[in-house]
Motif scaffolding. Structure first.
Motif, PDB file in Angstrom:
ATOM      1  N   THR A 159       0.844  -1.192   0.000  1.00 36.32           N
ATOM      2  CA  THR A 159       0.000   0.000   0.000  1.00 36.32           C
ATOM      3  C   THR A 159       0.884   1.248   0.000  1.00 36.32           C
ATOM      4  O   THR A 159       2.078   1.190   0.329  1.00 36.32           O
ATOM      5  CB  THR A 159      -0.906   0.038   1.238  1.00 36.32           C
ATOM      6  OG1 THR A 159      -0.080   0.192   2.405  1.00 36.32           O
ATOM      7  CG2 THR A 159      -1.752  -1.224   1.350  1.00 36.32           C
ATOM      8  N   ASP A 160       0.294   2.386  -0.353  1.00 41.09           N
ATOM      9  CA  ASP A 160       1.038   3.646  -0.311  1.00 41.09           C
ATOM     10  C   ASP A 160       1.578   3.908   1.088  1.00 41.09           C
ATOM     11  O   ASP A 160       2.700   4.397   1.248  1.00 41.09           O
ATOM     12  CB  ASP A 160       0.153   4.809  -0.758  1.00 41.09           C
ATOM     13  CG  ASP A 160      -0.111   4.809  -2.259  1.00 41.09           C
ATOM     14  OD1 ASP A 160       0.424   3.937  -2.981  1.00 41.09           O
ATOM     15  OD2 ASP A 160      -0.874   5.684  -2.715  1.00 41.09           O
ATOM     16  N   GLN A 161       0.803   3.581   2.117  1.00 39.29           N
ATOM     17  CA  GLN A 161       1.254   3.810   3.489  1.00 39.29           C
ATOM     18  C   GLN A 161       2.444   2.912   3.835  1.00 39.29           C
ATOM     19  O   GLN A 161       3.397   3.365   4.483  1.00 39.29           O
ATOM     20  CB  GLN A 161       0.119   3.581   4.490  1.00 39.29           C
ATOM     21  CG  GLN A 161       0.504   3.961   5.913  1.00 39.29           C
ATOM     22  CD  GLN A 161       0.900   5.427   6.036  1.00 39.29           C
ATOM     23  OE1 GLN A 161       0.126   6.305   5.660  1.00 39.29           O
ATOM     24  NE2 GLN A 161       2.089   5.703   6.555  1.00 39.29           N
ATOM     25  N   GLU A 162       2.415   1.665   3.401  1.00 43.13           N
ATOM     26  CA  GLU A 162       3.542   0.759   3.647  1.00 43.13           C
ATOM     27  C   GLU A 162       4.806   1.268   2.956  1.00 43.13           C
ATOM     28  O   GLU A 162       5.896   1.243   3.542  1.00 43.13           O
ATOM     29  CB  GLU A 162       3.219  -0.656   3.151  1.00 43.13           C
ATOM     30  CG  GLU A 162       2.197  -1.372   3.991  1.00 43.13           C
ATOM     31  CD  GLU A 162       1.728  -2.675   3.376  1.00 43.13           C
ATOM     32  OE1 GLU A 162       1.473  -3.609   4.154  1.00 43.13           O
ATOM     33  OE2 GLU A 162       1.602  -2.778   2.132  1.00 43.13           O
ATOM     34  N   ILE A 163       4.659   1.756   1.736  1.00 42.29           N
ATOM     35  CA  ILE A 163       5.803   2.298   1.003  1.00 42.29           C
ATOM     36  C   ILE A 163       6.338   3.535   1.717  1.00 42.29           C
ATOM     37  O   ILE A 163       7.551   3.675   1.925  1.00 42.29           O
ATOM     38  CB  ILE A 163       5.416   2.623  -0.453  1.00 42.29           C
ATOM     39  CG1 ILE A 163       5.086   1.329  -1.213  1.00 42.29           C
ATOM     40  CG2 ILE A 163       6.526   3.388  -1.156  1.00 42.29           C
ATOM     41  CD1 ILE A 163       4.420   1.561  -2.549  1.00 42.29           C
ATOM     42  N   THR A 164       5.445   4.432   2.115  1.00 41.10           N
ATOM     43  CA  THR A 164       5.854   5.650   2.822  1.00 41.10           C
ATOM     44  C   THR A 164       6.568   5.308   4.122  1.00 41.10           C
ATOM     45  O   THR A 164       7.588   5.927   4.469  1.00 41.10           O
ATOM     46  CB  THR A 164       4.634   6.558   3.078  1.00 41.10           C
ATOM     47  OG1 THR A 164       4.025   6.881   1.818  1.00 41.10           O
ATOM     48  CG2 THR A 164       5.034   7.839   3.788  1.00 41.10           C
ATOM     49  N   ASP A 165       6.079   4.322   4.852  1.00 37.65           N
ATOM     50  CA  ASP A 165       6.728   3.899   6.097  1.00 37.65           C
ATOM     51  C   ASP A 165       8.132   3.365   5.825  1.00 37.65           C
ATOM     52  O   ASP A 165       9.066   3.640   6.588  1.00 37.65           O
ATOM     53  CB  ASP A 165       5.893   2.839   6.809  1.00 37.65           C
ATOM     54  CG  ASP A 165       4.587   3.388   7.382  1.00 37.65           C
ATOM     55  OD1 ASP A 165       4.435   4.627   7.459  1.00 37.65           O
ATOM     56  OD2 ASP A 165       3.723   2.561   7.733  1.00 37.65           O
ATOM     57  N   LYS A 166       8.307   2.603   4.748  1.00 42.26           N
ATOM     58  CA  LYS A 166       9.631   2.079   4.390  1.00 42.26           C
ATOM     59  C   LYS A 166      10.585   3.214   4.024  1.00 42.26           C
ATOM     60  O   LYS A 166      11.753   3.207   4.417  1.00 42.26           O
ATOM     61  CB  LYS A 166       9.529   1.080   3.236  1.00 42.26           C
ATOM     62  CG  LYS A 166       8.966  -0.263   3.657  1.00 42.26           C
ATOM     63  CD  LYS A 166       8.889  -1.211   2.480  1.00 42.26           C
ATOM     64  CE  LYS A 166       8.277  -2.534   2.892  1.00 42.26           C
ATOM     65  NZ  LYS A 166       9.260  -3.455   3.444  1.00 42.26           N
ATOM     66  N   ILE A 167      10.069   4.193   3.269  1.00 45.48           N
ATOM     67  CA  ILE A 167      10.889   5.351   2.902  1.00 45.48           C
ATOM     68  C   ILE A 167      11.310   6.113   4.155  1.00 45.48           C
ATOM     69  O   ILE A 167      12.481   6.469   4.316  1.00 45.48           O
ATOM     70  CB  ILE A 167      10.126   6.259   1.919  1.00 45.48           C
ATOM     71  CG1 ILE A 167      10.015   5.573   0.552  1.00 45.48           C
ATOM     72  CG2 ILE A 167      10.789   7.623   1.797  1.00 45.48           C
ATOM     73  CD1 ILE A 167       9.095   6.284  -0.426  1.00 45.48           C
ATOM     74  N   ALA A 168      10.368   6.370   5.069  1.00 46.29           N
ATOM     75  CA  ALA A 168      10.673   7.110   6.301  1.00 46.29           C
ATOM     76  C   ALA A 168      11.733   6.378   7.119  1.00 46.29           C
ATOM     77  O   ALA A 168      12.681   7.006   7.618  1.00 46.29           O
ATOM     78  CB  ALA A 168       9.404   7.310   7.120  1.00 46.29           C
ATOM     79  N   ALA A 169      11.606   5.062   7.253  1.00 47.89           N
ATOM     80  CA  ALA A 169      12.578   4.280   8.024  1.00 47.89           C
ATOM     81  C   ALA A 169      13.947   4.301   7.348  1.00 47.89           C
ATOM     82  O   ALA A 169      14.980   4.428   8.016  1.00 47.89           O
ATOM     83  CB  ALA A 169      12.084   2.844   8.187  1.00 47.89           C
ATOM     84  N   TYR A 170      13.982   4.190   6.029  1.00 48.97           N
ATOM     85  CA  TYR A 170      15.240   4.203   5.271  1.00 48.97           C
ATOM     86  C   TYR A 170      15.952   5.550   5.447  1.00 48.97           C
ATOM     87  O   TYR A 170      17.158   5.590   5.722  1.00 48.97           O
ATOM     88  CB  TYR A 170      14.946   3.938   3.794  1.00 48.97           C
ATOM     89  CG  TYR A 170      16.157   3.911   2.910  1.00 48.97           C
ATOM     90  CD1 TYR A 170      16.898   2.744   2.751  1.00 48.97           C
ATOM     91  CD2 TYR A 170      16.560   5.043   2.211  1.00 48.97           C
ATOM     92  CE1 TYR A 170      18.011   2.718   1.930  1.00 48.97           C
ATOM     93  CE2 TYR A 170      17.671   5.027   1.387  1.00 48.97           C
ATOM     94  CZ  TYR A 170      18.391   3.862   1.240  1.00 48.97           C
ATOM     95  OH  TYR A 170      19.508   3.837   0.423  1.00 48.97           O
ATOM     96  N   LEU A 171      15.214   6.636   5.285  1.00 47.44           N
ATOM     97  CA  LEU A 171      15.823   7.962   5.422  1.00 47.44           C
ATOM     98  C   LEU A 171      16.327   8.202   6.838  1.00 47.44           C
ATOM     99  O   LEU A 171      17.398   8.781   7.037  1.00 47.44           O
ATOM    100  CB  LEU A 171      14.817   9.042   5.023  1.00 47.44           C
ATOM    101  CG  LEU A 171      14.411   9.060   3.546  1.00 47.44           C
ATOM    102  CD1 LEU A 171      13.310  10.085   3.318  1.00 47.44           C
ATOM    103  CD2 LEU A 171      15.606   9.330   2.647  1.00 47.44           C
ATOM    104  N   ARG A 172      15.565   7.762   7.824  1.00 48.03           N
ATOM    105  CA  ARG A 172      15.965   7.936   9.225  1.00 48.03           C
ATOM    106  C   ARG A 172      17.231   7.136   9.543  1.00 48.03           C
ATOM    107  O   ARG A 172      18.179   7.650  10.128  1.00 48.03           O
ATOM    108  CB  ARG A 172      14.816   7.538  10.148  1.00 48.03           C
ATOM    109  CG  ARG A 172      15.043   7.841  11.612  1.00 48.03           C
ATOM    110  CD  ARG A 172      13.816   7.585  12.495  1.00 48.03           C
ATOM    111  NE  ARG A 172      13.024   6.415  12.128  1.00 48.03           N
ATOM    112  CZ  ARG A 172      11.862   6.439  11.461  1.00 48.03           C
ATOM    113  NH1 ARG A 172      11.345   7.599  11.077  1.00 48.03           N
ATOM    114  NH2 ARG A 172      11.214   5.331  11.189  1.00 48.03           N
ATOM    115  N   SER A 173      17.258   5.867   9.126  1.00 45.79           N
ATOM    116  CA  SER A 173      18.387   5.008   9.506  1.00 45.79           C
ATOM    117  C   SER A 173      19.646   5.304   8.698  1.00 45.79           C
ATOM    118  O   SER A 173      20.751   5.167   9.221  1.00 45.79           O
ATOM    119  CB  SER A 173      18.010   3.529   9.379  1.00 45.79           C
ATOM    120  OG  SER A 173      17.807   3.178   8.033  1.00 45.79           O
TER     121      SER A 173
END
Length: 77
Positions: free
Chosen positions: A4-18
């Motif tokens: 889902t768009d939300q799952e993708i956004t969550d993955k992007i947020a985690a990637y950018l943070r880490s």
């Protein structure tokens, strides 16, 4: 099954943070080339925050099996 768009956004947020210490403020999908298996590229326009500073970027994420494996970027403005 496609993410889902939300799952993708969550993955992007985690990637950018880490990987970059960035907090995702806003993310707009411009060109979604992800297939059902979670492989492909996604072009986004993002606003991120580091500390008190925010900036706008065009970021292209490469996914394999639903995970981000690479990112290219261009600062906007």
């Amino acid at each position: 099954m496609a993410m889902t768009d939300q799952e993708i956004t969550d993955k992007i947020a985690a990637y950018l943070r880490s990987n970059y210490g960035e907090t995702l403020v806003r993310c707009e999908f411009l060109d979604d080339q992800l297939n059902e298996q979670g492989d492909g590229q996604l072009v986004t326009e993002c606003t991120v925050r580091v500390g008190a500073s925010t900036s706008d970027w065009r970021k292209t994420f490469t996914f394999r099996g639903g995970d981000i494996v690479n990112m290219t970027w261009q600062r906007l403005g």
